[in-house]
Design an enzyme around this catalytic site. Sequence first.
Site, PDB file in Angstrom:
ATOM      1  CG  ASN A  13      -1.737   1.214   1.404  1.00 27.41           C
ATOM      2  OD1 ASN A  13      -1.794   2.049   0.495  1.00 27.41           O
ATOM      3  ND2 ASN A  13      -2.385   1.350   2.549  1.00 27.41           N
TER       4      ASN A  13
ATOM      5  CE  LYS B 125      -0.135   3.146   4.875  1.00 26.36           C
ATOM      6  NZ  LYS B 125       0.000   3.224   6.334  1.00 26.36           N
TER       7      LYS B 125
ATOM      8  CG  HIS C   1      -5.768   1.925   5.427  1.00 21.88           C
ATOM      9  ND1 HIS C   1      -5.286   2.800   6.372  1.00 21.88           N
ATOM     10  CD2 HIS C   1      -4.766   1.033   5.195  1.00 21.88           C
ATOM     11  CE1 HIS C   1      -4.040   2.455   6.685  1.00 21.88           C
ATOM     12  NE2 HIS C   1      -3.710   1.388   5.990  1.00 21.88           N
TER      13      HIS C   1
ATOM     14  CD  GLU D  12      -2.816   5.425   6.931  1.00 23.38           C
ATOM     15  OE1 GLU D  12      -2.882   5.532   5.691  1.00 23.38           O
ATOM     16  OE2 GLU D  12      -1.859   4.870   7.510  1.00 23.38           O
TER      17      GLU D  12
ATOM     18  N   GLY E   2       2.996  -1.201   4.248  1.00 24.78           N
ATOM     19  CA  GLY E   2       2.991   0.232   3.949  1.00 24.78           C
ATOM     20  C   GLY E   2       4.386   0.694   3.579  1.00 24.78           C
TER      21      GLY E   2
HETATM   22  P1  13P Z   1       3.214   0.370   7.618  1.00 25.16           P
HETATM   23  O1  13P Z   1       3.715  -0.910   7.009  1.00 25.16           O
HETATM   24  O2  13P Z   1       3.948   1.578   7.131  1.00 25.16           O
HETATM   25  O3  13P Z   1       3.152   0.263   9.118  1.00 25.16           O
HETATM   26  O4  13P Z   1       1.702   0.571   7.122  1.00 25.16           O
HETATM   27  C1  13P Z   1       0.817  -0.492   7.219  1.00 25.16           C
HETATM   28  C2  13P Z   1      -0.415  -0.174   6.474  1.00 25.16           C
HETATM   29  O5  13P Z   1      -1.177   0.698   6.868  1.00 25.16           O
HETATM   30  C3  13P Z   1      -0.690  -0.886   5.216  1.00 25.16           C
HETATM   31  O6  13P Z   1      -1.969  -0.644   4.757  1.00 25.16           O
END
Ligand code: 13P
Length: 251
Positions: A9, A11, A96, A98, A235
Site C-alpha cells: 500500500n 498510500k 483502511h 487512515e 505500507g
Molecule cells: P506500515 O507498514 O507503514 O506500518 O503501514 C501499514 C499499512 O497501513 C498498510 O496498509
Amino acid sequence: MRRPVIAGNWKMHKLIAEAIQTVVHLKPLVAQVTHCEIVVAPPFTALWAVAQQLEGSNIMIAAQDVCDVNGFGARTGEISALMLRDAGCEYVIIGHSERRQFYGETDELVRRKIGAALEAGLKPIVCVGETLEERDAGRAEAVVTRQVEAALSGLSPGEVSRLLIAYEPVWAIGTGRTASPAQAQAMHACIRQRVASLLGQEVADGLRILYGGSIRPDNIRPLMAEPDIDGALVGGASLDPQSFSEIVQYR
Ligand code: 13P
C-alpha cells in the site's frame, strides 16, 4: 489451499514518474515468484501508468479506496469501481484505518463500498483493526469482530469468497511496533472463527486474512509461518522495490 498475497500500500506517495520507476525496478526482482500473489496499490493518479508497465507481469494492481456507488453519476471527486477496473485494478483496499480515522468512514460506508467493488468485479481487501486504547481496554476482539460483521452483513457466501480481510492494528501502523506473531495469529483465528459461524466453515477456510502494520523484510517470516496469516499488507517498506521484493520472497 489459501494462496498467500503480499500487497504493498503506497498510500499518498509517489508522483507518476516515480511510480513507474518503482515497478520497473520491482518487476525483475520478483519475476520468478510463484508462491504468492503480488499486489501494489499506487495512488489513483498513477494507476493507469503503472498498469501499462505491469501488463503481462505477475504483479497485480489495487486501488486504495473506491466510491460506494458503482458506475457513473453526480459524485464530484469520487472514483467508481468500474473506473478502477478500467484503469487496470484487480483489487481495492477498503476501510483502511487512515480513512476511518481521518475521513470519518463508518462501518456502514465500508459495507457499501464493498458492495460497489464486488458489483464491478473488484476484489475488496477489507481493513479492520483496533486502536491501542481499545486493546488496552481489552476490547480488541470485540472491535474487530464488530468491524468484520458489519463488513460482511448481507453478503452471500459467494461474495465473501471474493474478498480478503486485512487485520491492521492501528497501533502497529507506521509505528515500527509490529504485532507479535502470536498476537496477530490470535486475532486472525478469531476473525476466521467468526466468519465460520456467520457463513460456514468452507467460506472461512477459504478466506485470506492478511496482516498489516510495520512489516519489514526482517519480521515477515515468523508472521507468515502462523497458520491463519495468509499474507501481508505492507505500507512503508513497500515503497522501495528492494525491500518489498525481500518481503515478497519471505520463504
Ligand atoms: P506500515 O507498514 O507503514 O506500518 O503501514 C501499514 C499499512 O497501513 C498498510 O496498509
